[in-house]
Design an enzyme around this catalytic site. Structure first.
Site, short mmCIF file in Angstrom:
data_model
loop_
_atom_site.label_atom_id
_atom_site.label_comp_id
_atom_site.label_asym_id
_atom_site.label_seq_id
_atom_site.Cartn_x
_atom_site.Cartn_y
_atom_site.Cartn_z
N SER A 1 0.85 -1.18 0.00
CA SER A 1 0.00 0.00 0.00
C SER A 1 0.88 1.23 0.00
O SER A 1 1.91 1.27 0.69
CB SER A 1 -0.92 0.01 1.23
OG SER A 1 -1.75 1.16 1.23
N HIS B 1 2.25 12.17 -0.86
CA HIS B 1 1.81 13.55 -0.66
C HIS B 1 2.90 14.49 -1.18
O HIS B 1 3.95 14.64 -0.55
CB HIS B 1 1.54 13.81 0.82
CG HIS B 1 0.38 13.03 1.36
ND1 HIS B 1 -0.92 13.30 1.00
CD2 HIS B 1 0.33 11.99 2.23
CE1 HIS B 1 -1.73 12.46 1.62
NE2 HIS B 1 -1.00 11.65 2.37
N HIS C 1 -2.45 7.36 -4.63
CA HIS C 1 -2.59 6.18 -3.75
C HIS C 1 -2.64 4.93 -4.61
O HIS C 1 -3.21 4.93 -5.72
CB HIS C 1 -3.89 6.29 -2.94
CG HIS C 1 -4.39 4.98 -2.41
ND1 HIS C 1 -5.39 4.25 -3.03
CD2 HIS C 1 -4.02 4.26 -1.32
CE1 HIS C 1 -5.61 3.15 -2.34
NE2 HIS C 1 -4.80 3.13 -1.31
N ASN D 1 -2.80 0.39 -4.00
CA ASN D 1 -2.86 -0.72 -3.05
C ASN D 1 -3.09 -2.00 -3.83
O ASN D 1 -3.89 -2.04 -4.77
CB ASN D 1 -4.01 -0.50 -2.05
CG ASN D 1 -4.25 -1.70 -1.17
OD1 ASN D 1 -5.04 -2.58 -1.50
ND2 ASN D 1 -3.58 -1.73 -0.04
N ARG E 1 -3.45 -6.31 -2.81
CA ARG E 1 -3.53 -7.21 -1.67
C ARG E 1 -4.05 -8.57 -2.11
O ARG E 1 -4.75 -8.71 -3.12
CB ARG E 1 -4.42 -6.63 -0.58
CG ARG E 1 -5.84 -6.38 -1.05
CD ARG E 1 -6.64 -5.53 -0.08
NE ARG E 1 -7.95 -5.18 -0.64
CZ ARG E 1 -8.15 -4.11 -1.41
NH1 ARG E 1 -7.15 -3.32 -1.71
NH2 ARG E 1 -9.36 -3.86 -1.88
N HIS F 1 -5.63 7.68 -16.75
CA HIS F 1 -6.65 6.67 -17.07
C HIS F 1 -6.27 5.83 -18.28
O HIS F 1 -6.58 4.63 -18.32
CB HIS F 1 -8.00 7.35 -17.28
CG HIS F 1 -8.71 7.66 -15.99
ND1 HIS F 1 -9.52 6.75 -15.36
CD2 HIS F 1 -8.68 8.76 -15.20
CE1 HIS F 1 -9.99 7.27 -14.25
NE2 HIS F 1 -9.51 8.50 -14.12
N HIS G 1 -20.38 11.59 3.31
CA HIS G 1 -20.81 12.66 4.20
C HIS G 1 -20.60 14.04 3.57
O HIS G 1 -21.19 15.02 4.02
CB HIS G 1 -20.06 12.59 5.53
CG HIS G 1 -18.58 12.77 5.43
ND1 HIS G 1 -17.75 11.84 4.85
CD2 HIS G 1 -17.77 13.79 5.82
CE1 HIS G 1 -16.49 12.28 4.90
NE2 HIS G 1 -16.48 13.45 5.49
N GLY H 1 -6.13 -5.64 14.62
CA GLY H 1 -5.03 -5.45 15.54
C GLY H 1 -3.70 -5.25 14.85
O GLY H 1 -2.65 -5.61 15.39
N GLY H 2 -3.74 -4.67 13.66
CA GLY H 2 -2.51 -4.45 12.90
C GLY H 2 -1.64 -3.36 13.50
O GLY H 2 -1.98 -2.73 14.51
#
Length: 308
Positions: free
Chosen positions: A96, A100, A110, A112, A114, A149, A179, A262-263
């Protein structure tokens, strides 16, 4: 299912991306933080390698993290859409990164990738890949958006013509601040729960996406990193970084997965920018370049076919 090959690729991808970003910055390098942990009682155990570049001439902060962790019970963020996997042992590995930039005319980026396995020690383990990359500009440029893109589209083309539009739409829908009722940026590609091509071909797709990141991002950085700017642009950059923080803490499933399992908190929250500001009820001046960002660029559109 060759998890060792996936791990080797993710580590090599981390090396390649760090080398490319350090070369683009030219003034700073990544420091490496290797970590391992054992958490009895159901928390995540495993290890990883977090690399951080700070206070460079081009990148104010860039983090590229690899982790390979496992646990006894999948966290709620992973089983919300897969209730049949609740309670199963799990293993997750991935890379990941969040970049900035210092210059407000260079977009934040960004990526990532996985791989998650549930019940690996069972007769029929469940597995899937996920990831992608997206771009968050502060000042929009059509040629940057088109290049970003088109690079993503070309990476996915060998695997079927329907994947790019599907993954683009998924990216537009996922990186959306509900939000605020606004997109985080100009999108890119995003996929999750992906195993439809079988393990070997799905893994090949993941490699194609990972290998496309630097060709997608570095030309944009090179074009914009020397653009003159002042206090106005810097204030706007810090203000818009607030949206980035809000998404990562409120909506991002990867952040939720890491914290719920709990990483390692320091590695999970490396995505946050070093400086940010929130201004109460601020609105850009009508007709300004700052207003153009939300009025033109933060609207989902077919950037790959956008005329220059």
């Amino acid at each position: 299912m060759n998890i060792s090959a996936v791990r080797a690729y993710f580590l090599s991808l981390q090396d390649a991306i760090c080398a490319g970003l350090a070369a683009e910055d030219g003034s700073a390098d990544f420091r490496s933080d290797d970590w391992d942990r054992s958490e009895p009682g159901g928390g995540a155990a495993g290890g990883g390698r977090t690399r951080i570049l700070a206070d460079g001439e081009v990148f104010e902060k860039a983090g590229v993290a690899f982790s390979h962790v496992h646990g006894e019970r999948l966290p709620p963020s992973a089983t919300a859409h897969r209730p049949g996997l609740a309670g199963r042992r799990w293993e997750a590995l991935g890379v990941s990164l969040v970049i900035h930039p210092r210059n407000p005319y260079v977009p934040t980026s960004h990526a990532n990738l996985r791989c998650i396995v549930a019940g690996r020690d069972e007769a029929a383990p469940a597995w899937w890949f996920g990831g992608g990359f997206d771009l968050t500009p502060y000042y929009g440029f059509k040629d940057d958006a088109r290049h970003w893109h088109q690079t993503a589209q070309a990476a996915l083309a060998p695997f079927g013509e329907t994947l790019y539009p599907r993954f683009k739409q998924a990216c537009d829908e996922y990186f959306f601040l509900r939000h605020r009722q606004e997109p985080r940026g100009i999108g890119g590609i995003f996929f999750d729960d992906f195993n439809e091509l079988g393990f070997a071909e799905s893994f090949a797709l993941v490699r194609a996406v990972g290998d496309a990141f630097l060709p997608a991002y570095r030309p944009i950085v090179a074009r914009r990193k020397g653009t003159p700017h002042g206090e106005r642009e810097r204030r706007f950059q810090l203000y818009r970084r607030g949206r980035y923080v809000e998404f990562n803490l409120v909506w991002d499933r990867g952040t939720h997965f890491g914290l719920q399992s709990g990483g390692r908190t320091e590695s999970i929250l490396m995505s946050l920018p070093p400086l940010v500001r929130w201004d109460y009820d601020w609105h850009p001046e009508p007709g300004s370049p700052e207003a153009e960002l939300t009025e033109v660029f933060l609207k989902p559109r077919n950037w790959a076919d956008e005329p220059l």
